[in-house]
Design a protein around this motif. Structure first.
Motif, PDB file in Angstrom:
ATOM      1  N   ARG A  85       9.858  40.614  51.902  1.00 45.20           N
ATOM      2  CA  ARG A  85      10.696  41.617  52.563  1.00 45.20           C
ATOM      3  C   ARG A  85       9.982  42.957  52.723  1.00 45.20           C
ATOM      4  NH1 ARG A  85      14.243  40.628  55.715  1.00 45.20           N
ATOM      5  NH2 ARG A  85      15.633  42.308  55.157  1.00 45.20           N
ATOM      6  N   THR A 115      17.298  52.536  56.394  1.00 47.11           N
ATOM      7  CA  THR A 115      17.221  51.396  57.304  1.00 47.11           C
ATOM      8  C   THR A 115      16.859  50.144  56.508  1.00 47.11           C
ATOM      9  OG1 THR A 115      16.337  50.666  59.447  1.00 47.11           O
ATOM     10  CG2 THR A 115      14.782  51.675  57.924  1.00 47.11           C
ATOM     11  N   PRO A 116      17.349  48.983  56.921  1.00 48.11           N
ATOM     12  CA  PRO A 116      17.028  47.739  56.200  1.00 48.11           C
ATOM     13  C   PRO A 116      15.550  47.375  56.300  1.00 48.11           C
ATOM     14  CG  PRO A 116      18.893  47.422  57.683  1.00 48.11           C
ATOM     15  CD  PRO A 116      18.309  48.764  57.999  1.00 48.11           C
ATOM     16  N   ASP A 117      15.119  46.480  55.411  1.00 47.53           N
ATOM     17  CA  ASP A 117      13.751  45.960  55.411  1.00 47.53           C
ATOM     18  C   ASP A 117      13.568  45.003  56.586  1.00 47.53           C
ATOM     19  OD1 ASP A 117      12.446  46.805  52.733  1.00 47.53           O
ATOM     20  OD2 ASP A 117      14.423  46.105  52.127  1.00 47.53           O
ATOM     21  N   ASP A 118      13.350  45.573  57.759  1.00 49.61           N
ATOM     22  CA  ASP A 118      13.179  44.792  58.988  1.00 49.61           C
ATOM     23  C   ASP A 118      12.094  45.473  59.810  1.00 49.61           C
ATOM     24  OD1 ASP A 118      14.095  42.881  61.191  1.00 49.61           O
ATOM     25  OD2 ASP A 118      14.369  44.852  62.130  1.00 49.61           O
ATOM     26  N   THR A 127      22.316  52.990  49.339  1.00 50.93           N
ATOM     27  CA  THR A 127      23.059  53.891  50.212  1.00 50.93           C
ATOM     28  C   THR A 127      22.525  55.298  49.947  1.00 50.93           C
ATOM     29  OG1 THR A 127      24.778  54.389  48.574  1.00 50.93           O
ATOM     30  CG2 THR A 127      25.130  52.439  49.984  1.00 50.93           C
ATOM     31  N   VAL A 136      13.657  52.793  53.171  1.00 47.52           N
ATOM     32  CA  VAL A 136      13.717  51.403  53.615  1.00 47.52           C
ATOM     33  C   VAL A 136      14.291  50.581  52.464  1.00 47.52           C
ATOM     34  CG1 VAL A 136      12.390  49.424  54.419  1.00 47.52           C
ATOM     35  CG2 VAL A 136      11.744  51.749  55.149  1.00 47.52           C
ATOM     36  N   SER A 137      15.488  50.031  52.686  1.00 46.01           N
ATOM     37  CA  SER A 137      16.153  49.263  51.631  1.00 46.01           C
ATOM     38  C   SER A 137      17.285  48.432  52.220  1.00 46.01           C
ATOM     39  CB  SER A 137      16.714  50.216  50.572  1.00 46.01           C
ATOM     40  OG  SER A 137      17.436  49.483  49.596  1.00 46.01           O
ATOM     41  N   ASP A 138      17.431  47.232  51.702  1.00 42.79           N
ATOM     42  CA  ASP A 138      18.564  46.377  52.069  1.00 42.79           C
ATOM     43  C   ASP A 138      19.788  46.678  51.219  1.00 42.79           C
ATOM     44  OD1 ASP A 138      17.192  44.925  54.040  1.00 42.79           O
ATOM     45  OD2 ASP A 138      16.437  43.472  52.587  1.00 42.79           O
ATOM     46  N   THR A 139      19.612  47.427  50.136  1.00 41.87           N
ATOM     47  CA  THR A 139      20.705  47.580  49.175  1.00 41.87           C
ATOM     48  C   THR A 139      21.138  49.016  48.915  1.00 41.87           C
ATOM     49  OG1 THR A 139      19.114  47.600  47.338  1.00 41.87           O
ATOM     50  CG2 THR A 139      20.052  45.460  47.963  1.00 41.87           C
TER      51      THR A 139
END
Length: 176
Positions: free
Chosen positions: A82, A48-51, A21, A16-19
Motif C-alpha cells: 500500500r 488522501t488514501p494510499d492510492d 482523520t 497519505v493514509s487509509d485510516t
C-alpha cells in the motif's frame, strides 16, 4: 551573519493514509506546528488514501495553484504494497532532489540505526513547486523538518537554500 530578511513559504501538507482523520493526524499536526512556528504559512491541508493515482492527482492540483510553494506529504513511503507515495511523487517530478533522501537516511540512522534503510523519503520539483515525501511517523516528520527543511526553506540560510532559487524553478516553462 546575513542581512537577508525571512521570506515565508506557502506550504501544503498532505497526509497519505487509509485510516487517519484530521483529528488523529499526529504527523500532519507535527508538520503544521513546525512550519507555522518557523513563520511559514499553511496554504492547505488534506488527507488522501494510499492510492497512487489519487495521490498524484492531489499533488498535481496543488502544483497548479500559484499560492502553494511547497508540498510536504507524510505517509506511504515504506515497503508494503500500500506504500505508493514515492511512486506518486515521482510520477509528477520534473527533477528529483536526490540528496534529500540520502540526507534524511543519514539523520535517521543516528536515531533508529539500521531501520533507516526501510524509509524511501524523497523530494523533487514540479511546476515551480517543491515536493517532499516523508514517512508517516511524527518523529520522522520532526527529523526532516528540524534537520533539513527548516534550514533549506529559510532564505537566510547560507551558503544556499531552496528559497533563493524558487523564482527560477519554472524558468523552463516560460517562453524565451
Amino acid at each position: 551573519m546575513t542581512d537577508r530578511q525571512f521570506l515565508p513559504c506557502r506550504i501544503a501538507v498532505l497526509t497519505v493514509s487509509d485510516t487517519r482523520t484530521l483529528d488523529e493526524d499526529r504527523s500532519g499536526d507535527t508538520l503544521v506546528e513546525r512550519l507555522t512556528g518557523a513563520g511559514h504559512t499553511l496554504a492547505d491541508r488534506a488527507i488522501t488514501p494510499d492510492d497512487r493515482v489519487g495521490i498524484g492527482e492531489h499533488l498535481t492540483a496543488w502544483i497548479a495553484q500559484p499560492d502553494i510553494d511547497v508540498i510536504i506529504s507524510t505517509g506511504g513511503t515504506g515497503l508494503t504494497g500500500r506504500d505508493v507515495t514515492v511512486e506518486a511523487h515521482r510520477d509528477v517530478y520534473e527533477k528529483e532532489i536526490d540528496a534529500f533522501g540520502t540526507m534524511f537516511t543519514v539523520i535517521s540512522m543516528q536515531k533508529i540505526r539500521t531501520s533507516a534503510v526501510q524509509s524511501r523519503a524523497c523530494a523533487g520539483v514540479a511546476g515551480g513547486t517543491y515536493l517532499f515525501a516523508l514517512p508517516g511517523s511524527p518523529s520522522a516528520c520532526r527529523d526532516a523538518w528540524d534537520e533539513i527543511l527548516v534550514h533549506q526553506l529559510d532564505y537566510r540560510h547560507m551558503p544556499c537554500n531552496f528559497v533563493e532559487i524558487m523564482p527560477r524553478l519554472d524558468e523552463h516553462l516560460r517562453r524565451k
